[in-house]
Design a protein around this motif. Sequence first.
Motif, PDB file in Angstrom:
ATOM      1  N   UNK A 142      38.160  45.644  39.369  1.00 61.53           N
ATOM      2  CA  UNK A 142      38.900  44.966  40.437  1.00 61.53           C
ATOM      3  C   UNK A 142      39.932  44.051  39.785  1.00 61.53           C
ATOM      4  N   UNK A 143      41.208  44.354  40.033  1.00 66.17           N
ATOM      5  CA  UNK A 143      42.304  43.677  39.335  1.00 66.17           C
ATOM      6  C   UNK A 143      43.212  42.980  40.337  1.00 66.17           C
ATOM      7  N   UNK A 144      43.366  41.676  40.138  1.00 65.43           N
ATOM      8  CA  UNK A 144      44.272  40.880  40.977  1.00 65.43           C
ATOM      9  C   UNK A 144      45.577  40.629  40.234  1.00 65.43           C
ATOM     10  N   UNK A 145      46.661  40.568  40.988  1.00 65.97           N
ATOM     11  CA  UNK A 145      47.969  40.265  40.403  1.00 65.97           C
ATOM     12  C   UNK A 145      48.722  39.328  41.321  1.00 65.97           C
ATOM     13  N   UNK A 146      49.495  38.419  40.714  1.00 64.34           N
ATOM     14  CA  UNK A 146      50.449  37.635  41.501  1.00 64.34           C
ATOM     15  C   UNK A 146      51.718  37.479  40.676  1.00 64.34           C
ATOM     16  N   UNK A 147      52.831  37.340  41.383  1.00 65.10           N
ATOM     17  CA  UNK A 147      54.129  37.253  40.697  1.00 65.10           C
ATOM     18  C   UNK A 147      54.153  36.006  39.822  1.00 65.10           C
ATOM     19  N   UNK A 148      54.707  36.128  38.608  1.00 64.36           N
ATOM     20  CA  UNK A 148      54.874  34.970  37.716  1.00 64.36           C
ATOM     21  C   UNK A 148      56.306  34.470  37.853  1.00 64.36           C
ATOM     22  N   UNK A 149      56.483  33.134  37.891  1.00 68.99           N
ATOM     23  CA  UNK A 149      57.850  32.618  38.077  1.00 68.99           C
ATOM     24  C   UNK A 149      58.836  33.073  37.008  1.00 68.99           C
ATOM     25  N   UNK A 150      58.334  33.362  35.780  1.00 72.76           N
ATOM     26  CA  UNK A 150      59.241  33.804  34.708  1.00 72.76           C
ATOM     27  C   UNK A 150      59.408  35.319  34.672  1.00 72.76           C
TER      28      UNK A 150
END
Length: 281
Positions: free
Chosen positions: A192-200
């Motif tokens: 189970x893999x979560x991702x969120x956008x990184x500001x850079x």
Amino acid sequence: MIDVSKYHGTGNDFIVVDADHPVASRRRFAIDHCDRTDGISGATGPTGADGVLFLALEPAFDPPRVIMTLVQPDGSVASMCGNGARCAAAWAADRTDRDEVMIDTPAGTRRATVGDESVTIEMGTPRFDPAFVPLARDDPMVEEPLCGLTVTAVDTGVPHAVAFVDDVDAVDLAAVAPDVRHHEVFPEGANVTLASAHPDGGFRQRTFERGVEGETRSCGTGAVAIAAVARRVGRVEDDRLTVRPPGGDLTVSFEGEVASLSGPVVHEFDTELSAAHARHA
Ligand SMILES: N[C@@H](CCC[C@H](N)C(=O)O)C(=O)O
């Protein structure tokens, strides 16, 4: 006692065993020595590990080949491991003085390139087809609600249920992941893999791994899964992006649909471990 080495790839850590060494029960060996409190020890005490890489080096090939078998802390065998394959390549490069190595895994043969700062492994083509993930249904799962997450299912050598969230750190992964990991739609389970956008740019990553049954500091197949899903659902069009698990940054690149994974590998220490007790387990 047998000689072993400890390596990690961005914090995803492995005991490395030359497959020539006699270990009668690889399952028992992994369960015992991966334990975080009673397992393998370094200079500062027990470290345990996310798995054991049993590596059979065939140096006569050009490039040299390594047959890699990953046995996980619960005793299961995984068909692919992105960070493990990068560690296997570094181990083989140390022994052969070659910077290119072919890694044979149950998911296929993958070419690895070992540089001073980084090890790159070809990861094949991520697949969404239910027969490959596998899924217990006929249609791909793309951004569907599942156990409170919005999940896309992808095979990157092993199955991943990928969910994009606003902030990976705001999710209680240990609480939400087990229901997805064991859901009946995944007949062989799923990471189970979560991702969120990184500001850079790129994405932050957290992965709850099947076989570890907990969160790891990095997961290479998970990083590739994030990149593949991000492209599939139109979040990015880039051929190269940074994925940032807690243990350090990884780079995922695509040539066409074929992915590669790059990042640092660290040889932590060498030691000896008992294999005798494993023979009788
Ligand atoms: N950490 C690995 C993935 C290992 C396999 C996984 N736990 C499974 O059972 O599917 C990676 O770096 O890819």
